[in-house]
Design a protein around this motif. Structure first.
Motif, mmCIF file in Angstrom:
data_model
loop_
_atom_site.group_PDB
_atom_site.id
_atom_site.type_symbol
_atom_site.label_atom_id
_atom_site.label_comp_id
_atom_site.label_asym_id
_atom_site.label_seq_id
_atom_site.Cartn_x
_atom_site.Cartn_y
_atom_site.Cartn_z
ATOM 1 N N SER A 1 16.152 -40.249 13.603
ATOM 2 C CA SER A 1 15.698 -38.911 14.027
ATOM 3 C C SER A 1 16.849 -37.915 14.048
ATOM 4 N N GLU B 1 9.432 -38.287 6.354
ATOM 5 C CA GLU B 1 7.994 -38.014 6.488
ATOM 6 C C GLU B 1 7.140 -38.974 5.675
ATOM 7 N N ARG C 1 11.973 -45.095 11.877
ATOM 8 C CA ARG C 1 11.516 -43.757 12.274
ATOM 9 C C ARG C 1 10.657 -43.833 13.530
ATOM 10 N N ASN C 2 9.789 -44.839 13.590
ATOM 11 C CA ASN C 2 8.871 -44.936 14.717
ATOM 12 C C ASN C 2 9.531 -45.492 15.978
ATOM 13 N N PRO D 1 12.609 -41.332 19.273
ATOM 14 C CA PRO D 1 11.876 -40.072 19.486
ATOM 15 C C PRO D 1 12.445 -38.974 18.595
ATOM 16 N N PRO E 1 6.397 -32.309 18.045
ATOM 17 C CA PRO E 1 5.565 -32.978 19.039
ATOM 18 C C PRO E 1 6.026 -34.411 19.319
ATOM 19 N N ARG E 2 5.754 -34.850 20.557
ATOM 20 C CA ARG E 2 6.096 -36.237 20.893
ATOM 21 C C ARG E 2 5.154 -37.174 20.177
ATOM 22 N N ARG E 3 5.598 -38.374 19.882
ATOM 23 C CA ARG E 3 4.699 -39.378 19.296
ATOM 24 C C ARG E 3 5.038 -40.718 19.931
ATOM 25 N N PRO E 4 4.051 -41.620 19.936
ATOM 26 C CA PRO E 4 4.305 -42.921 20.561
ATOM 27 C C PRO E 4 5.407 -43.670 19.809
ATOM 28 N N THR F 1 7.328 -47.199 18.738
ATOM 29 C CA THR F 1 7.081 -48.636 18.603
ATOM 30 C C THR F 1 8.374 -49.313 18.194
#
Ligand code: SF4
Length: 362
Positions: A244, A272, A283-284, A287, A292-295, A297
């Motif tokens: 990130s 992306e 990436r996931n 944060p 926007p925030r995303r969950p 994992t």
């Protein structure tokens, strides 16, 4: 080092015409081909970096990302020729093409060539500023020493330039009288960046330069690096475990896993629309710094030991997309979108899927 590996080490042959003409045409500042680094600390070598191919263009920021143990620090240590035993560069070339002067293969350069390149062409910023700053000398003395030795400035000129350099990273010139321990961690790191830029190098390698500072300071440092780069036009190789963060500063990103580059491409596209499941998983796992925030994992399991990496794709024990060829065939780095990826998904689309879920202990 075991005798049987000595033949594998680099020869001192001059640069081939083919290598030179290819690179001169490419317009890259640094072109890395087939770089491999082994650790010879036991009978069997550890293949820490394998067959890496990368290019760094003039003025760009190339991000290098991966978890700990994926080989990214070994890669940049080898590129800057700071590797120490038991690490040995066993193959490859890293052609550095300065604006002025002849191209140099960094992997074959001798100490005399390397000391001529350091500071004035090639600078490195480490994770810990204390590795670069001498704790018993005032900051000013350290800047003046470098500026006098490398750029031939008089003491007065060097002092003035030192104050200007600190100003570039937002530190008042009166801090030149301070010892490193009298500065905050963020200020020390910014001073290290200013020192790295003292001789206006063409390539700055930054190995996790913001890992030891808080998020607010991290953003300030990243912003300042961008401003300095716009002003001086140097290229950056920026190493981090945080994808990130790279999307904020990198033009292109190379993702490393188990000592190999598994995906490389333009930063925004790679973030992306990742072509490699490991890039998507990285990436996931972090944060985003903006948006926007995303969950989040985590990635199951941990990177493989490099002494005995898994057969086939080294990521297969952790990959939710693994299928038949993944356990046995190592994927090559091939064109994927605007970049390249080492994954069977695009090339074996018809192969049967593996039923099992990824298991961290595989
Ligand atoms: Fe996953 Fe297979 Fe691609 Fe490796 S080659 S990343 S195991 S899908």
């Amino acid at each position: 080092m075991p005798e049987r590996y000595e033949d594998e080490l680099l020869s001192e042959e001059p640069l081939s015409d083919e290598l030179l003409s290819d690179e001169l045409l490419s317009g890259e500042l640094l072109s890395v081909e087939g770089l491999s680094v082994d650790y010879f600390d036991r009978a069997e070598p550890v293949h820490a970096v394998r067959d890496v191919r990368l290019g760094v263009r003039r003025g760009e920021t190339l991000g290098v990302v991966g978890e700990s143990g994926c080989g990214k620090s070994t890669l940049v240590t080898a590129l800057t020729r700071l590797e120490r035993p038991p690490a040995v560069i066993t193959a490859g070339s890293a052609l550095y093409r300065p604006r002025e002067g002849e191209p140099v293969d960094l992997l074959r350069a001798d100490e005399r060539q390397l000391s001529a390149l350091r500071w004035r062409h090639l600078a490195i910023v480490f994770q810990s500023a204390m590795n670069a700053l001498n704790p018993v000398h005032r900051l000013g003395a350290q800047f003046v020493d470098v500026l006098r030795a490398q750029r031939g400035l008089s003491k007065k000129e060097a002092q003035e330039r030192a104050g200007e350099l600190l100003g570039l990273v937002g530190i008042p010139a009166d801090r030149l009288r301070a010892y490193p321990h009298e500065l905050s961690g963020g200020m020390r790191q910014r001073a290290t960046i200013a020192l790295a830029l003292a001789c206006e190098p063409e390539l700055v390698v930054m190995d996790e330069p913001t890992t030891a500072v808080d998020v607010v300071m991290q953003r300030q440092i990243l912003k300042q690096i961008g401003k300095l780069q716009a002003e001086f036009g140097f290229s950056v190789v920026f190493v981090t475990h945080d994808l990130s963060l790279l999307i904020e500063i990198a033009d292109r990103i190379a993702v490393m896993y188990a000592g190999r580059v598994v995906e490389v491409g333009p930063a925004r596209q790679l973030y992306e629309n990742p072509a490699h499941p490991y890039t998507a998983a990285l990436r996931n796992a972090f944060p985003p710094l903006r948006g926007p925030r995303r969950p989040l994992t985590g990635i199951p399991g941990s990177p493989p030991g490099l002494r005995h990496p898994p057969a086939g794709c080294a990521f297969h024990p952790r990959c939710a997309s693994r299928f038949a060829p993944c356990d046995t065939e190592e994927p090559e780095l091939l064109p994927a979108g605007a970049g390249e990826a080492a994954c069977h998904l695009p090339t074996h689309a018809d192969a049967p899927r593996t039923e099992e879920a990824p298991d961290a202990t595989d």
